[in-house]
Structure formats: structure tokens, C-alpha cells
Enzyme design. Structure first.
Site, PDB file in Angstrom:
ATOM      1  N   TYR A 198      31.378  32.092   8.499  1.00 36.76           N
ATOM      2  CA  TYR A 198      30.350  32.194   7.435  1.00 36.76           C
ATOM      3  C   TYR A 198      29.389  33.342   7.739  1.00 36.76           C
ATOM      4  O   TYR A 198      28.859  33.986   6.833  1.00 36.76           O
ATOM      5  CB  TYR A 198      29.620  30.851   7.286  1.00 36.76           C
ATOM      6  CG  TYR A 198      28.972  30.665   5.931  1.00 36.76           C
ATOM      7  CD1 TYR A 198      29.748  30.626   4.772  1.00 36.76           C
ATOM      8  CD2 TYR A 198      27.595  30.509   5.805  1.00 36.76           C
ATOM      9  CE1 TYR A 198      29.162  30.453   3.534  1.00 36.76           C
ATOM     10  CE2 TYR A 198      27.002  30.327   4.566  1.00 36.76           C
ATOM     11  CZ  TYR A 198      27.789  30.303   3.437  1.00 36.76           C
ATOM     12  OH  TYR A 198      27.202  30.128   2.204  1.00 36.76           O
ATOM     13  N   LYS A 210      21.709  32.840   3.548  1.00 37.67           N
ATOM     14  CA  LYS A 210      21.291  31.525   3.018  1.00 37.67           C
ATOM     15  C   LYS A 210      19.996  31.058   3.698  1.00 37.67           C
ATOM     16  O   LYS A 210      19.174  30.378   3.074  1.00 37.67           O
ATOM     17  CB  LYS A 210      22.396  30.484   3.198  1.00 37.67           C
ATOM     18  CG  LYS A 210      23.640  30.722   2.351  1.00 37.67           C
ATOM     19  CD  LYS A 210      23.359  30.747   0.864  1.00 37.67           C
ATOM     20  CE  LYS A 210      24.617  30.732   0.027  1.00 37.67           C
ATOM     21  NZ  LYS A 210      24.381  31.029  -1.388  1.00 37.67           N
TER      22      LYS A 210
HETATM   23  P1  NDP Z   1      31.876  31.606  -7.743  1.00 39.76           P
HETATM   24  O1  NDP Z   1      32.720  32.722  -7.199  1.00 39.76           O
HETATM   25  O2  NDP Z   1      32.458  30.806  -8.837  1.00 39.76           O
HETATM   26  O3  NDP Z   1      30.443  32.120  -8.166  1.00 39.76           O
HETATM   27  C1  NDP Z   1      29.767  33.167  -7.493  1.00 39.76           C
HETATM   28  C2  NDP Z   1      29.168  34.047  -8.544  1.00 39.76           C
HETATM   29  O4  NDP Z   1      28.300  35.068  -7.993  1.00 39.76           O
HETATM   30  C3  NDP Z   1      30.238  34.784  -9.323  1.00 39.76           C
HETATM   31  O5  NDP Z   1      30.030  34.611 -10.698  1.00 39.76           O
HETATM   32  C4  NDP Z   1      30.005  36.204  -8.867  1.00 39.76           C
HETATM   33  O6  NDP Z   1      30.503  37.172  -9.721  1.00 39.76           O
HETATM   34  C5  NDP Z   1      28.509  36.209  -8.761  1.00 39.76           C
HETATM   35  N1  NDP Z   1      28.013  37.473  -8.197  1.00 39.76           N
HETATM   36  C6  NDP Z   1      28.397  38.095  -7.054  1.00 39.76           C
HETATM   37  N2  NDP Z   1      27.766  39.281  -6.943  1.00 39.76           N
HETATM   38  C7  NDP Z   1      26.956  39.399  -8.017  1.00 39.76           C
HETATM   39  C8  NDP Z   1      26.051  40.394  -8.483  1.00 39.76           C
HETATM   40  N3  NDP Z   1      25.855  41.545  -7.828  1.00 39.76           N
HETATM   41  N4  NDP Z   1      25.374  40.184  -9.647  1.00 39.76           N
HETATM   42  C9  NDP Z   1      25.561  39.067 -10.347  1.00 39.76           C
HETATM   43  N5  NDP Z   1      26.425  38.090  -9.981  1.00 39.76           N
HETATM   44  C10 NDP Z   1      27.111  38.256  -8.826  1.00 39.76           C
HETATM   45  O7  NDP Z   1      31.567  30.662  -6.463  1.00 39.76           O
HETATM   46  P2  NDP Z   1      30.634  29.389  -6.259  1.00 39.76           P
HETATM   47  O8  NDP Z   1      30.443  28.683  -7.531  1.00 39.76           O
HETATM   48  O9  NDP Z   1      31.208  28.690  -5.090  1.00 39.76           O
HETATM   49  O10 NDP Z   1      29.258  30.041  -5.764  1.00 39.76           O
HETATM   50  C11 NDP Z   1      28.027  29.808  -6.405  1.00 39.76           C
HETATM   51  C12 NDP Z   1      26.918  29.686  -5.371  1.00 39.76           C
HETATM   52  O11 NDP Z   1      27.096  28.481  -4.641  1.00 39.76           O
HETATM   53  C13 NDP Z   1      26.872  30.810  -4.339  1.00 39.76           C
HETATM   54  O12 NDP Z   1      25.522  31.100  -4.029  1.00 39.76           O
HETATM   55  C14 NDP Z   1      27.533  30.158  -3.136  1.00 39.76           C
HETATM   56  O13 NDP Z   1      27.156  30.766  -1.918  1.00 39.76           O
HETATM   57  C15 NDP Z   1      26.977  28.749  -3.266  1.00 39.76           C
HETATM   58  N6  NDP Z   1      27.665  27.722  -2.511  1.00 39.76           N
HETATM   59  C16 NDP Z   1      29.003  27.556  -2.614  1.00 39.76           C
HETATM   60  C17 NDP Z   1      29.643  26.596  -1.866  1.00 39.76           C
HETATM   61  C18 NDP Z   1      31.118  26.430  -1.952  1.00 39.76           C
HETATM   62  O14 NDP Z   1      31.697  25.857  -1.023  1.00 39.76           O
HETATM   63  N7  NDP Z   1      31.774  26.887  -2.996  1.00 39.76           N
HETATM   64  C19 NDP Z   1      28.905  25.695  -0.958  1.00 39.76           C
HETATM   65  C20 NDP Z   1      27.478  25.914  -0.963  1.00 39.76           C
HETATM   66  C21 NDP Z   1      26.896  26.907  -1.700  1.00 39.76           C
HETATM   67  P3  NDP Z   1      31.853  37.976  -9.184  1.00 39.76           P
HETATM   68  O15 NDP Z   1      32.966  37.004  -9.208  1.00 39.76           O
HETATM   69  O16 NDP Z   1      32.003  39.098 -10.135  1.00 39.76           O
HETATM   70  O17 NDP Z   1      31.554  38.472  -7.786  1.00 39.76           O
END
Ligand code: NDP
Length: 253
Positions: free
Chosen positions: A153, A160
Site C-alpha cells: 500500500y 491516507k
Molecule cells: P475506483 O477505481 O472505482 O474509484 C477511484 C476513482 O478515483 C476513479 O473514478 C478514478 O478515476 C478517480 N481518480 C483518480 N485520479 C483522479 C483525478 N486526478 N481526478 C479525478 N478523479 C480521479 O476505486 P474505489 O471505489 O475503490 O476507490 C474510491 C476511494 O475509496 C479511493 O479513495 C480509495 O482509496 C478508497 N478506498 C478503497 C478501498 C478498496 O479496497 N477498494 C478501501 C478503502 C478506501 P480513474 O479511473 O480515471 O483513475
């Protein structure tokens, strides 16, 4: 629960996204929603999903581009005239930084991860506040790697940690405008971003086995907690990081 409320959802990439689960919970409880997507690549996905929801708005917004952020909030102001809540569910680090040892993290990877995954919360909070005329609620997504070392990570854990600290500082600043800011620390969920972390599959298995509820959390459970946090039911909660992880974080040996 959210009738007459307007929300803005950052971070829908596809139907597995945590942001989408938050949108489904909020929308089925009466909220109108504006969605941002990062680039043309994701536009079709987001349009297909958000198009199902009544009176929604879809705007491009790459948070590394300040003019995108300004334009997205201007579009929300034009269409709805206000904003009641915001879900920040975005994170990014270069793939090579999410494997091997943290000590090899480059300056560029560090800067990118912290900017996109942590600073962007402050950026959107500043832009949202003037639209939250009757107060509001901002929710972001964190992970256990902020506080304990989780293999691979790496720099995202550092980002985070910065995100959770930002939640506390933003809550302190924006509280006088009755704007609440909280984080959800979600257990691992198999999404597009999660697959970018090396060995995510074995992490899911390990956490599922060790957590008190003996399973992994679902995106819908995170979405329902976001619903609670953006609703008036959570009117006394700000600056917190709330675990939605089937209890994994409480376990010692
Ligand atoms: P997703 O990949 O579905 O969502 C992540 C989103 O962030 C995507 O839509 C991505 O777009 C967007 N993003 C990245 N860079 C940018 C940018 N420069 N401007 C705008 N948007 C951007 O994954 P998750 O739903 O898992 O992630 C959502 C949140 O939850 C994140 O903060 C993640 O760290 C957090 N999280 C996730 C966990 C997990 O296990 N899945 C656990 C705990 C927290 P793109 O695809 O174009 O990069």
C-alpha cells in the site's frame, strides 16, 4: 431522508466504484446528484450509470486541473443553486509505487499520490463551502493503511494519513458554517483502484478471515454509511474517521 438535498459525487469509474454505491444509497433516499468523471475514457460509463437517476448532472473534473474543479462547481451552482453534501472517493498513485518497498518511493510518485488522493479533499471543500449555504456534509474514503503498515500500500498509506488529518483540520475550519467533514475507513473491496495494489486478492482473503464478521465489507455497506454521514442523523459528527470494515481494525493477536 435526503429529499430536497443536492449532492456531488467524485470518483465513479464504474458500477463497482465505492462512489457509485454511495450514489445509489443517496439517490434511493431522495437526493439529486451531480457526478464528476476524470476523463473522456470514463464519460460513457458515468453517463450510462448516472443517466438512470432523475435530474442528475454529469461534469468532467480531473482534480489535478484547478480550472476543471472551478467549472464543475460552477455547473452545480448553475443547475441547482446550492449543494448539501459531497462524496470524495478518489485516489491515485503510480502503479510502480504500489508494490515492493516504500523506501523506494520517488519524489514524483509521492507528490502525485498526495496531491490527487489527499490535497484534492481540501481543494473540493474550499470550492464546495460557498454553495453549502445551509450547512453541509463532506465524506471521503480512507483505508487502514493510513495507520498501520499494509504490504504494497506504501505511499497510498501516507496519502491516507494526510487525508485523515485533513479531515480533522477541515472539520475545525468549516464547522462554524455548519459544514461537517468525515472519513470512512473502508475495508478492502474489489474495485478498479484496489486491483492496482499488488496482491490485493490475498489481502481480501486475509481480512475476510480475520475480521470479527468473518467476511469482507461490501461497497453497499460503505454507501449506506456515507448516506448516514451526509444525512441529518449524523448532525453531531464531524472530524471523525469511521470504520466500515467488518470490525477488522479492532483485532490484535
Ligand atoms: P475506483 O477505481 O472505482 O474509484 C477511484 C476513482 O478515483 C476513479 O473514478 C478514478 O478515476 C478517480 N481518480 C483518480 N485520479 C483522479 C483525478 N486526478 N481526478 C479525478 N478523479 C480521479 O476505486 P474505489 O471505489 O475503490 O476507490 C474510491 C476511494 O475509496 C479511493 O479513495 C480509495 O482509496 C478508497 N478506498 C478503497 C478501498 C478498496 O479496497 N477498494 C478501501 C478503502 C478506501 P480513474 O479511473 O480515471 O483513475
Amino acid at each position: 431522508m435526503l429529499e430536497n438535498k443536492v449532492g456531488m459525487i467524485f470518483g465513479v469509474a464504474n458500477k463497482r466504484s465505492i462512489a457509485w454505491a454511495c450514489a445509489e444509497s443517496a439517490s434511493s433516499n431522495g437526493a439529486k446528484l451531480a457526478f464528476t468523471y476524470q476523463g473522456e475514457r470514463l464519460k460513457e460509463n458515468v453517463e450510462k450509470l448516472a443517466g438512470e437517476l432523475p435530474d442528475s448532472l454529469i461534469v468532467p473534473c480531473d482534480v489535478s486541473n484547478q480550472s476543471d474543479v472551478d467549472a464543475a462547481f460552477a455547473a452545480v451552482g448553475d443547475k441547482y443553486g446550492k449543494l448539501d453534501f459531497l462524496v470524495h472517493s478518489i485516489a491515485f498513485a503510480p502503479k510502480e509505487a504500489l508494490e515492493g518497498e516504500f523506501v523506494t518511493t520517488t519524489r514524483d510518485a509521492f507528490r502525485t499520490a498526495l496531491e490527487i488522493s489527499a490535497y484534492s479533499l481540501t481543494q473540493v471543500a474550499l470550492a464546495a463551502a460557498p454553495l453549502m449555504k445551509e450547512g453541509g456534509s463532506i465524506v471521503t474514503m480512507s483505508y487502514y493503511g493510513a495507520e498501520k503498515v499494509v504490504s504494497n500500500y506504501n505511499v497510498m498509506g501516507v496519502a491516507k494519513a494526510a487525508l485523515e488529518a485533513s479531515v480533522r483540520y477541515l472539520a475545525a475550519d468549516l464547522g462554524k458554517q455548519n459544514i461537517r467533514v468525515n472519513a470512512i475507513s473502508a475495508g478492502p473491496i474489489n474495485t478498479l483502484s484496489a486491483r492496482g495494489v499488488k496482491n490485493m486478492g490475498s489481502l481480501l482473503g486475509y481480512v475476510g478471515e480475520k475480521s470479527p464478521l468473518k467476511r469482507n465489507v461490501t461497497a453497499a455497506e460503505v454507501g449506506n454509511t456515507a448516506l448516514f454521514l451526509v444525512s441529518d442523523l449524523a448532525s453531531g459528527i464531524t472530524g471523525e474517521t469511521i470504520y466500515v470494515d467488518c470490525g477488522y481494525n479492532i483485532m490484535g493477536i
